[in-house]
Design a protein around this motif. Sequence first.
Motif, PDB file in Angstrom:
ATOM      1  N   ASP A   1      35.670  25.223  47.187  1.00  0.00           N
ATOM      2  CA  ASP A   1      36.441  24.200  47.902  1.00  0.00           C
ATOM      3  C   ASP A   1      37.869  24.185  47.367  1.00  0.00           C
ATOM      4  O   ASP A   1      38.135  23.672  46.288  1.00  0.00           O
ATOM      5  N   TYR A   2      38.785  24.750  48.137  1.00  0.00           N
ATOM      6  CA  TYR A   2      40.186  24.824  47.723  1.00  0.00           C
ATOM      7  C   TYR A   2      41.035  23.723  48.361  1.00  0.00           C
ATOM      8  O   TYR A   2      42.256  23.750  48.241  1.00  0.00           O
ATOM      9  N   ASP A   3      40.395  22.774  49.015  1.00  0.00           N
ATOM     10  CA  ASP A   3      41.156  21.792  49.789  1.00  0.00           C
ATOM     11  C   ASP A   3      41.097  20.378  49.219  1.00  0.00           C
ATOM     12  O   ASP A   3      42.083  19.649  49.279  1.00  0.00           O
ATOM     13  N   GLU A   4      39.984  19.969  48.637  1.00  0.00           N
ATOM     14  CA  GLU A   4      39.842  18.578  48.211  1.00  0.00           C
ATOM     15  C   GLU A   4      40.652  18.278  46.958  1.00  0.00           C
ATOM     16  O   GLU A   4      40.646  19.023  45.989  1.00  0.00           O
ATOM     17  N   VAL A   5      41.357  17.157  46.987  1.00  0.00           N
ATOM     18  CA  VAL A   5      42.094  16.645  45.827  1.00  0.00           C
ATOM     19  C   VAL A   5      41.674  15.185  45.653  1.00  0.00           C
ATOM     20  O   VAL A   5      41.903  14.364  46.544  1.00  0.00           O
ATOM     21  N   VAL A   6      41.055  14.880  44.536  1.00  0.00           N
ATOM     22  CA  VAL A   6      40.431  13.585  44.277  1.00  0.00           C
ATOM     23  C   VAL A   6      39.351  13.372  45.350  1.00  0.00           C
ATOM     24  O   VAL A   6      38.282  13.935  45.249  1.00  0.00           O
ATOM     25  N   THR A   7      39.647  12.601  46.404  1.00  0.00           N
ATOM     26  CA  THR A   7      38.648  12.423  47.469  1.00  0.00           C
ATOM     27  C   THR A   7      39.216  12.697  48.856  1.00  0.00           C
ATOM     28  O   THR A   7      38.560  12.403  49.866  1.00  0.00           O
ATOM     29  N   ASP A   8      40.425  13.255  48.921  1.00  0.00           N
ATOM     30  CA  ASP A   8      41.065  13.500  50.220  1.00  0.00           C
ATOM     31  C   ASP A   8      41.456  14.965  50.358  1.00  0.00           C
ATOM     32  O   ASP A   8      41.623  15.677  49.362  1.00  0.00           O
ATOM     33  N   PRO A   9      41.653  15.416  51.598  1.00  0.00           N
ATOM     34  CA  PRO A   9      42.123  16.792  51.802  1.00  0.00           C
ATOM     35  C   PRO A   9      43.563  16.944  51.316  1.00  0.00           C
ATOM     36  O   PRO A   9      44.339  15.980  51.294  1.00  0.00           O
ATOM     37  N   MET A  10      43.927  18.145  50.924  1.00  0.00           N
ATOM     38  CA  MET A  10      45.255  18.408  50.381  1.00  0.00           C
ATOM     39  C   MET A  10      46.364  18.004  51.357  1.00  0.00           C
ATOM     40  O   MET A  10      47.434  17.526  50.954  1.00  0.00           O
ATOM     41  N   LYS A  11      46.094  18.162  52.660  1.00  0.00           N
ATOM     42  CA  LYS A  11      47.099  17.827  53.680  1.00  0.00           C
ATOM     43  C   LYS A  11      47.544  16.372  53.563  1.00  0.00           C
ATOM     44  O   LYS A  11      48.725  16.048  53.776  1.00  0.00           O
ATOM     45  N   TYR A  12      46.621  15.490  53.236  1.00  0.00           N
ATOM     46  CA  TYR A  12      46.927  14.060  53.094  1.00  0.00           C
ATOM     47  C   TYR A  12      48.041  13.841  52.076  1.00  0.00           C
ATOM     48  O   TYR A  12      48.969  13.053  52.293  1.00  0.00           O
ATOM     49  N   PHE A  13      47.963  14.523  50.968  1.00  0.00           N
ATOM     50  CA  PHE A  13      48.952  14.345  49.902  1.00  0.00           C
ATOM     51  C   PHE A  13      50.240  15.117  50.180  1.00  0.00           C
ATOM     52  O   PHE A  13      51.325  14.669  49.808  1.00  0.00           O
ATOM     53  N   LEU A  14      50.114  16.283  50.830  1.00  0.00           N
ATOM     54  CA  LEU A  14      51.320  17.035  51.189  1.00  0.00           C
ATOM     55  C   LEU A  14      52.202  16.207  52.118  1.00  0.00           C
ATOM     56  O   LEU A  14      53.438  16.214  51.995  1.00  0.00           O
TER      57      LEU A  14
END
Length: 252
Positions: free
Chosen positions: A127-140
Amino acid sequence: MRAPNHRHEISTTENAQLKDLFLAIYFNDLEQVKAFHKKHPLLYKKKRGFYLYLDLPLDLVQLTLLNQKVWGKDDWRKEILPFVRRQRAKTEKMMAHWENEFKEEELVLDLQYNLYSDFFFCNEPEDYDEVVTDPMKYFLEKGFRKIDLQLYNRVDCLDFEAVKALLEKGAQTKIDFYGDGNSSAYRRALDEISYLATCEVFPEFQYFEKEGYNQDFHLAYLAGHLIGLVAHEEMYELIKPNLEEHEYKERD
């Protein structure tokens, strides 16, 4: 770090019979290890081909090397240091036993930690997408740097090589993605160390000191707690210099 290949031909029945040896090694009970060796000399030879779960191997000697890491430092609370030092002394005796048995071999801790992630909290390496509990796009979309998000993601799945590479490229460990003080890469590692040490590993060894073998054991979770603790300690040690560097710059 990978699961060592000490494959021996071992049947399901033999693997189950090694449970007693697993527990004796796990809890550094040298006398029980010797007693098992005397009673089951042929089975004892298969300890490095043990299967923790289905096709998941675990060389039982690695349990002692994990114990060395856990009990080898005095950074526990002062009031429990006597207990920690007792465990350390038992571990040292067990380690001397292995060094005598494997005279021609250098014994090193050699596990791919995230192979055992079903038994402690660790994200899937795929899984290269999850950061904490959200997808990376959310934080980008909120303006966070991709490299810092990637670092959290790789810390979360104990991908040591990727973490090293990202740190070399300038990724930062102290970025707090939710602004709550608990959602940075370094807090991810540190919080898991705290949980596993105080809520799992220490109570398990403390209870064993009181009750011995007269209890139910789940071998996979026992091993998972020890492996998870050491894995997160090593990850924290890897990212700590980066943390200290950025803290120093902030003070300047």
